[in-house]
Motif scaffolding. Structure first.
Motif, PDB file in Angstrom:
ATOM      1  N   ILE A  83       0.888  -1.160   0.000  1.00 48.20           N
ATOM      2  CA  ILE A  83       0.000   0.000   0.000  1.00 48.20           C
ATOM      3  C   ILE A  83       0.925   1.208   0.000  1.00 48.20           C
ATOM      4  O   ILE A  83       1.589   1.490   1.000  1.00 48.20           O
ATOM      5  CB  ILE A  83      -0.911   0.011   1.238  1.00 48.20           C
ATOM      6  CG1 ILE A  83      -1.762  -1.252   1.279  1.00 48.20           C
ATOM      7  CG2 ILE A  83      -1.772   1.266   1.247  1.00 48.20           C
ATOM      8  CD1 ILE A  83      -2.472  -1.475   2.604  1.00 48.20           C
ATOM      9  N   HIS A  84       0.993   1.881  -1.132  1.00 44.44           N
ATOM     10  CA  HIS A  84       1.920   3.006  -1.278  1.00 44.44           C
ATOM     11  C   HIS A  84       1.422   4.237  -0.546  1.00 44.44           C
ATOM     12  O   HIS A  84       0.221   4.452  -0.399  1.00 44.44           O
ATOM     13  CB  HIS A  84       2.093   3.356  -2.767  1.00 44.44           C
ATOM     14  CG  HIS A  84       2.743   2.271  -3.559  1.00 44.44           C
ATOM     15  ND1 HIS A  84       4.104   2.086  -3.588  1.00 44.44           N
ATOM     16  CD2 HIS A  84       2.218   1.300  -4.343  1.00 44.44           C
ATOM     17  CE1 HIS A  84       4.397   1.051  -4.363  1.00 44.44           C
ATOM     18  NE2 HIS A  84       3.263   0.559  -4.827  1.00 44.44           N
ATOM     19  N   GLN A  85       2.371   5.056  -0.103  1.00 44.63           N
ATOM     20  CA  GLN A  85       2.035   6.323   0.541  1.00 44.63           C
ATOM     21  C   GLN A  85       1.332   7.231  -0.462  1.00 44.63           C
ATOM     22  O   GLN A  85       0.339   7.866  -0.143  1.00 44.63           O
ATOM     23  CB  GLN A  85       3.305   6.992   1.067  1.00 44.63           C
ATOM     24  CG  GLN A  85       3.058   8.293   1.763  1.00 44.63           C
ATOM     25  CD  GLN A  85       4.328   8.888   2.343  1.00 44.63           C
ATOM     26  OE1 GLN A  85       5.408   8.331   2.217  1.00 44.63           O
ATOM     27  NE2 GLN A  85       4.213  10.035   2.967  1.00 44.63           N
ATOM     28  N   GLU A  86       1.841   7.258  -1.681  1.00 43.02           N
ATOM     29  CA  GLU A  86       1.217   8.067  -2.713  1.00 43.02           C
ATOM     30  C   GLU A  86       0.167   7.208  -3.422  1.00 43.02           C
ATOM     31  O   GLU A  86       0.374   6.017  -3.628  1.00 43.02           O
ATOM     32  CB  GLU A  86       2.253   8.605  -3.708  1.00 43.02           C
ATOM     33  CG  GLU A  86       3.014   7.559  -4.495  1.00 43.02           C
ATOM     34  CD  GLU A  86       4.169   6.890  -3.743  1.00 43.02           C
ATOM     35  OE1 GLU A  86       4.671   5.884  -4.269  1.00 43.02           O
ATOM     36  OE2 GLU A  86       4.544   7.339  -2.652  1.00 43.02           O
ATOM     37  N   LEU A  87      -0.950   7.797  -3.755  1.00 38.54           N
ATOM     38  CA  LEU A  87      -2.037   7.052  -4.371  1.00 38.54           C
ATOM     39  C   LEU A  87      -1.674   6.626  -5.789  1.00 38.54           C
ATOM     40  O   LEU A  87      -1.068   7.393  -6.535  1.00 38.54           O
ATOM     41  CB  LEU A  87      -3.311   7.895  -4.388  1.00 38.54           C
ATOM     42  CG  LEU A  87      -3.915   8.206  -3.025  1.00 38.54           C
ATOM     43  CD1 LEU A  87      -5.092   9.162  -3.176  1.00 38.54           C
ATOM     44  CD2 LEU A  87      -4.354   6.941  -2.322  1.00 38.54           C
ATOM     45  N   GLN A 146      -7.735   6.349  -0.497  1.00 45.87           N
ATOM     46  CA  GLN A 146      -6.735   5.604   0.268  1.00 45.87           C
ATOM     47  C   GLN A 146      -7.337   4.313   0.800  1.00 45.87           C
ATOM     48  O   GLN A 146      -6.681   3.264   0.806  1.00 45.87           O
ATOM     49  CB  GLN A 146      -6.187   6.450   1.416  1.00 45.87           C
ATOM     50  CG  GLN A 146      -5.063   5.777   2.176  1.00 45.87           C
ATOM     51  CD  GLN A 146      -3.804   5.616   1.350  1.00 45.87           C
ATOM     52  OE1 GLN A 146      -3.371   6.544   0.679  1.00 45.87           O
ATOM     53  NE2 GLN A 146      -3.199   4.458   1.378  1.00 45.87           N
ATOM     54  N   MET A 147      -8.590   4.345   1.218  1.00 45.43           N
ATOM     55  CA  MET A 147      -9.265   3.134   1.694  1.00 45.43           C
ATOM     56  C   MET A 147      -9.405   2.123   0.553  1.00 45.43           C
ATOM     57  O   MET A 147      -9.266   0.919   0.770  1.00 45.43           O
ATOM     58  CB  MET A 147     -10.633   3.476   2.282  1.00 45.43           C
ATOM     59  CG  MET A 147     -10.577   4.414   3.484  1.00 45.43           C
ATOM     60  SD  MET A 147      -9.551   3.810   4.825  1.00 45.43           S
ATOM     61  CE  MET A 147     -10.690   2.703   5.604  1.00 45.43           C
ATOM     62  N   VAL A 148      -9.656   2.601  -0.657  1.00 44.07           N
ATOM     63  CA  VAL A 148      -9.727   1.710  -1.822  1.00 44.07           C
ATOM     64  C   VAL A 148      -8.362   1.080  -2.068  1.00 44.07           C
ATOM     65  O   VAL A 148      -8.253  -0.106  -2.383  1.00 44.07           O
ATOM     66  CB  VAL A 148     -10.239   2.466  -3.071  1.00 44.07           C
ATOM     67  CG1 VAL A 148     -10.136   1.600  -4.316  1.00 44.07           C
ATOM     68  CG2 VAL A 148     -11.682   2.928  -2.854  1.00 44.07           C
ATOM     69  N   GLU A 149      -7.314   1.869  -1.902  1.00 41.04           N
ATOM     70  CA  GLU A 149      -5.943   1.355  -2.064  1.00 41.04           C
ATOM     71  C   GLU A 149      -5.673   0.230  -1.062  1.00 41.04           C
ATOM     72  O   GLU A 149      -5.085  -0.802  -1.397  1.00 41.04           O
ATOM     73  CB  GLU A 149      -4.938   2.491  -1.878  1.00 41.04           C
ATOM     74  CG  GLU A 149      -3.533   2.172  -2.314  1.00 41.04           C
ATOM     75  CD  GLU A 149      -3.334   2.198  -3.808  1.00 41.04           C
ATOM     76  OE1 GLU A 149      -2.670   1.266  -4.309  1.00 41.04           O
ATOM     77  OE2 GLU A 149      -3.819   3.105  -4.479  1.00 41.04           O
ATOM     78  N   THR A 167      -2.054   5.518   6.454  1.00 46.69           N
ATOM     79  CA  THR A 167      -3.067   6.329   7.124  1.00 46.69           C
ATOM     80  C   THR A 167      -2.794   7.825   6.997  1.00 46.69           C
ATOM     81  O   THR A 167      -3.533   8.630   7.569  1.00 46.69           O
ATOM     82  CB  THR A 167      -3.152   5.949   8.615  1.00 46.69           C
ATOM     83  OG1 THR A 167      -1.878   6.172   9.225  1.00 46.69           O
ATOM     84  CG2 THR A 167      -3.569   4.503   8.797  1.00 46.69           C
ATOM     85  N   SER A 168      -1.793   8.212   6.225  1.00 45.51           N
ATOM     86  CA  SER A 168      -1.416   9.631   6.160  1.00 45.51           C
ATOM     87  C   SER A 168      -2.536  10.514   5.613  1.00 45.51           C
ATOM     88  O   SER A 168      -2.607  11.690   5.952  1.00 45.51           O
ATOM     89  CB  SER A 168      -0.145   9.812   5.330  1.00 45.51           C
ATOM     90  OG  SER A 168      -0.343   9.348   4.009  1.00 45.51           O
ATOM     91  N   ALA A 169      -3.434   9.969   4.800  1.00 42.80           N
ATOM     92  CA  ALA A 169      -4.527  10.766   4.228  1.00 42.80           C
ATOM     93  C   ALA A 169      -5.873  10.464   4.881  1.00 42.80           C
ATOM     94  O   ALA A 169      -6.908  10.874   4.374  1.00 42.80           O
ATOM     95  CB  ALA A 169      -4.618  10.505   2.728  1.00 42.80           C
ATOM     96  N   GLU A 174     -11.552   7.019  10.192  1.00 43.82           N
ATOM     97  CA  GLU A 174     -11.188   6.068   9.145  1.00 43.82           C
ATOM     98  C   GLU A 174     -10.028   5.176   9.580  1.00 43.82           C
ATOM     99  O   GLU A 174      -9.999   3.992   9.250  1.00 43.82           O
ATOM    100  CB  GLU A 174     -10.827   6.832   7.859  1.00 43.82           C
ATOM    101  CG  GLU A 174     -12.046   7.477   7.218  1.00 43.82           C
ATOM    102  CD  GLU A 174     -11.680   8.545   6.199  1.00 43.82           C
ATOM    103  OE1 GLU A 174     -12.492   8.787   5.306  1.00 43.82           O
ATOM    104  OE2 GLU A 174     -10.595   9.142   6.306  1.00 43.82           O
ATOM    105  N   ILE A 175      -9.098   5.716  10.343  1.00 43.43           N
ATOM    106  CA  ILE A 175      -7.996   4.916  10.861  1.00 43.43           C
ATOM    107  C   ILE A 175      -8.546   3.842  11.787  1.00 43.43           C
ATOM    108  O   ILE A 175      -8.147   2.670  11.717  1.00 43.43           O
ATOM    109  CB  ILE A 175      -6.947   5.802  11.579  1.00 43.43           C
ATOM    110  CG1 ILE A 175      -6.215   6.668  10.557  1.00 43.43           C
ATOM    111  CG2 ILE A 175      -5.966   4.940  12.369  1.00 43.43           C
ATOM    112  CD1 ILE A 175      -5.365   7.753  11.174  1.00 43.43           C
ATOM    113  N   ASP A 176      -9.473   4.207  12.672  1.00 41.77           N
ATOM    114  CA  ASP A 176     -10.084   3.235  13.585  1.00 41.77           C
ATOM    115  C   ASP A 176     -10.776   2.118  12.815  1.00 41.77           C
ATOM    116  O   ASP A 176     -10.688   0.947  13.183  1.00 41.77           O
ATOM    117  CB  ASP A 176     -11.069   3.917  14.526  1.00 41.77           C
ATOM    118  CG  ASP A 176     -10.365   4.795  15.556  1.00 41.77           C
ATOM    119  OD1 ASP A 176      -9.143   4.631  15.751  1.00 41.77           O
ATOM    120  OD2 ASP A 176     -11.054   5.653  16.152  1.00 41.77           O
ATOM    121  N   GLU A 177     -11.491   2.477  11.748  1.00 32.76           N
ATOM    122  CA  GLU A 177     -12.177   1.467  10.931  1.00 32.76           C
ATOM    123  C   GLU A 177     -11.183   0.523  10.291  1.00 32.76           C
ATOM    124  O   GLU A 177     -11.406  -0.651  10.179  1.00 32.76           O
ATOM    125  CB  GLU A 177     -13.044   2.132   9.857  1.00 32.76           C
ATOM    126  CG  GLU A 177     -14.242   2.857  10.426  1.00 32.76           C
ATOM    127  CD  GLU A 177     -14.990   3.682   9.387  1.00 32.76           C
ATOM    128  OE1 GLU A 177     -14.468   3.889   8.271  1.00 32.76           O
ATOM    129  OE2 GLU A 177     -16.092   4.144   9.701  1.00 32.76           O
TER     130      GLU A 177
END
Length: 177
Positions: A83-87, A146-149, A167-169, A174-177
């Motif tokens: 999972i890359h940092q950049e989309l 990001q969630m799709v990624e 989780t940077s974006a 959303e992080i909790d989920e």
């Protein structure tokens, strides 16, 4: 036996040595965090493991198999997902099409959107994410992209999952989920 072993990895660019004789191993069920300042080589090392970058020196062994030149496709076949940092999303494609990009589901040689939508919905459901698989990715907020990624990586049933600041974006919820 280690799932992943990287020994004396070197990555040299014209003006900088990004990775300088780094060794790293990962056993089954282990979780590791690589910490360091910006420019320390963390992302470069993980991109070498996922086949995005080619190492200049060193050895990589994945599940007992010593690897020569590693490509993203070969890494994926070996069970390594990143999972890359950049989309890395195709903005004009749907959520499902992005999740299965390069691994499209077909029936009799025809793209099976129905099957991809169903499987994408199942992955998103396991993540408790309310995103319609038929939504065009470009219409989503960056956090949802990001969630799709993340869903894309999880859909590969990877044995090794690399997260480069996934989780940077994302918001706290959303992080909790």
């Amino acid at each position: 036996m280690n799932s992943v072993e990287m020994i004396d990895i070197v990555k040299q660019y014209p003006l900088v040595r990004a990775v300088d004789h780094v060794s790293f191993s990962l056993g089954q069920g282990e979780i590791h965090s690589l910490l360091g300042e910006n420019g320390a080589g963390k992302s470069t090392l993980m991109k070498i493991l996922s086949g995005v970058y080619t190492r200049d020196e060193g050895e990589v062994t994945i599940f007992g198999q010593q690897i020569g030149d590693l490509t993203p496709k070969k890494a994926q076949e070996l069970g390594v997902a990143i999972i890359h940092q950049e989309l890395n999303m195709c903005q004009h494609l749907t959520v499902a099409e992005n999740i299965f990009l390069g691994r499209e589901k077909t029936h009799a040689g025809v793209l099976s959107s129905k099957q991809m939508n169903e499987q994408a919905a199942a992955v998103l459901g396991r993540m408790n994410i309310q995103i319609d698989p038929e939504t065009v990715v470009g219409d989503l907020a960056v956090s949802k992209q990001q969630m799709v990624e993340i869903a894309k990586a999880l859909s590969q049933n990877a044995k090794v999952l690399i997260m480069d600041e996934p989780t940077s974006a994302l918001t706290s919820k959303e992080i909790d989920e």
